[in-house]
Design a protein around this motif. Structure first.
Motif, PDB file in Angstrom:
ATOM      1  N   LEU A 114       0.834  -1.210   0.000  1.00 19.77           N
ATOM      2  CA  LEU A 114       0.000   0.000   0.000  1.00 19.77           C
ATOM      3  C   LEU A 114       0.867   1.258   0.000  1.00 19.77           C
ATOM      4  N   SER A 115       1.957   1.226   0.767  1.00 15.05           N
ATOM      5  CA  SER A 115       2.874   2.366   0.814  1.00 15.05           C
ATOM      6  C   SER A 115       3.532   2.592  -0.540  1.00 15.05           C
ATOM      7  N   ILE A 163      -4.369   1.016  -6.961  1.00 18.19           N
ATOM      8  CA  ILE A 163      -4.910  -0.172  -6.288  1.00 18.19           C
ATOM      9  C   ILE A 163      -5.272   0.221  -4.856  1.00 18.19           C
ATOM     10  N   ASN A 164      -6.472  -0.145  -4.416  1.00 17.27           N
ATOM     11  CA  ASN A 164      -6.848   0.112  -3.023  1.00 17.27           C
ATOM     12  C   ASN A 164      -6.578  -1.132  -2.169  1.00 17.27           C
ATOM     13  N   LYS A 165      -6.918  -1.063  -0.882  1.00 24.43           N
ATOM     14  CA  LYS A 165      -6.647  -2.174   0.038  1.00 24.43           C
ATOM     15  C   LYS A 165      -7.307  -3.468  -0.425  1.00 24.43           C
ATOM     16  N   GLU A 166      -8.558  -3.358  -0.864  1.00 24.27           N
ATOM     17  CA  GLU A 166      -9.270  -4.554  -1.315  1.00 24.27           C
ATOM     18  C   GLU A 166      -8.619  -5.127  -2.565  1.00 24.27           C
ATOM     19  N   GLY A 167      -8.151  -4.228  -3.440  1.00 26.20           N
ATOM     20  CA  GLY A 167      -7.473  -4.671  -4.657  1.00 26.20           C
ATOM     21  C   GLY A 167      -6.187  -5.415  -4.348  1.00 26.20           C
ATOM     22  N   ILE A 168      -5.432  -4.909  -3.363  1.00 31.37           N
ATOM     23  CA  ILE A 168      -4.193  -5.576  -2.948  1.00 31.37           C
ATOM     24  C   ILE A 168      -4.501  -6.968  -2.401  1.00 31.37           C
ATOM     25  N   LYS A 169      -5.556  -7.049  -1.600  1.00 33.14           N
ATOM     26  CA  LYS A 169      -5.962  -8.340  -1.031  1.00 33.14           C
ATOM     27  C   LYS A 169      -6.292  -9.344  -2.136  1.00 33.14           C
ATOM     28  N   LEU A 170      -7.027  -8.884  -3.152  1.00 31.31           N
ATOM     29  CA  LEU A 170      -7.413  -9.765  -4.257  1.00 31.31           C
ATOM     30  C   LEU A 170      -6.200 -10.181  -5.090  1.00 31.31           C
ATOM     31  N   ILE A 171      -5.259  -9.254  -5.275  1.00 27.49           N
ATOM     32  CA  ILE A 171      -4.055  -9.570  -6.053  1.00 27.49           C
ATOM     33  C   ILE A 171      -3.200 -10.595  -5.314  1.00 27.49           C
ATOM     34  N   LEU A 172      -3.043 -10.432  -4.004  1.00 29.31           N
ATOM     35  CA  LEU A 172      -2.277 -11.405  -3.219  1.00 29.31           C
ATOM     36  C   LEU A 172      -2.920 -12.787  -3.308  1.00 29.31           C
TER      37      LEU A 172
END
Length: 236
Positions: free
Chosen positions: A50-51, A60-69
């Protein structure tokens, strides 16, 4: 994933089309993180990604990062608890040789790999585990035996390959490959010196999987090799 094998000389490249631009960005951040940390930890990597996103043009937002991981884990590019990423796996020479051997000997099993490379059980288990976790091979139990296949070989075809590699089946198939003009069960028993029940069992299994076929002529059932399909299986 596009593996290409030739003896122990194997090349491997990640298909760049497997990853979107955002996924590649996150994977790059993870690789940098793993250079300084012992293993991948999803909860710790999220704020770092996120940083990095906030300092880039990537959106990419937090939810997007979660989905990518989640996507990177599902595609076997990363594994929770491992310091390695997918592109690191074949950099180990022994692991690369084991992978090449499995590609060339589908249906092989643990003791064969240990014997082939003269490695300890624990070392072989570690390499097999890494190849499996990162999606290079599939571990499968067939008739209580754990065997290994390339991910490109389907479970259905894997079972057939395992069958034709069994000693008795191999004898039957090689004989019919040399003499494929139709033979009775009794004749095969005599030529191969097998018990009638053994011949009957394996002929049925091979017919069930379309490796053999039968034809009745003058009240005699003759068995033939499905030659083209057998050659295809041998090349798998």
């Amino acid at each position: 994933m596009t593996p290409k094998a030739k003896s122990d000389n194997i090349t491997f490249s990640l298909d760049q089309h497997e990853l979107s631009e955002n996924e590649q960005f996150v994977l790059d951040v993870i690789q940098e993180y793993l250079d300084k940390n012992r293993y991948f930890n999803e909860s710790k990597i999220k704020p770092i990604v996120l940083s990095r996103v906030s300092k880039s043009s990537i959106n990419i937002n937090k939810e997007g990062i979660k989905l990518i991981l989640k996507s990177l884990v599902e595609k076997n590019f990363i594994v929770n608890g491992s310091k390695l990423v997918k592109e690191d796996i074949l950099k180990n020479s022994n692991r690369k040789k084991i992978y090449s051997y499995i590609l060339e000997h589908p249906g092989t099993y643990f003791n064969k790999v240990v014997e082939k490379f003269n490695l300890s059980n624990s070392v072989v288990e570690w390499h097999i585990s890494m190849l499996s976790k990162f999606g290079f091979i599939r571990r499968e139990k067939i008739n209580s035996h754990e065997v290994y296949f390339s991910k490109e070989i389907s479970k259905a075809k894997g079972k057939i390959i395992h069958l034709i590699l069994r000693e008795k089946c191999d004898q039957i198939l090689k004989y019919l490959e040399r003499n494929n003009n139709g033979h009775t069960k009794t004749y095969l028993c005599k030529e191969l010196k097998m018990h009638p029940k053994t011949i009957k069992k394996y002929l049925k299994r091979l017919i069930d999987h379309n490796v053999l076929y039968s034809n009745t002529q003058k009240n005699r059932t003759l068995y033939f090799l499905n030659y083209d399909y057998y050659q295809e299986l041998k090349q798998a």
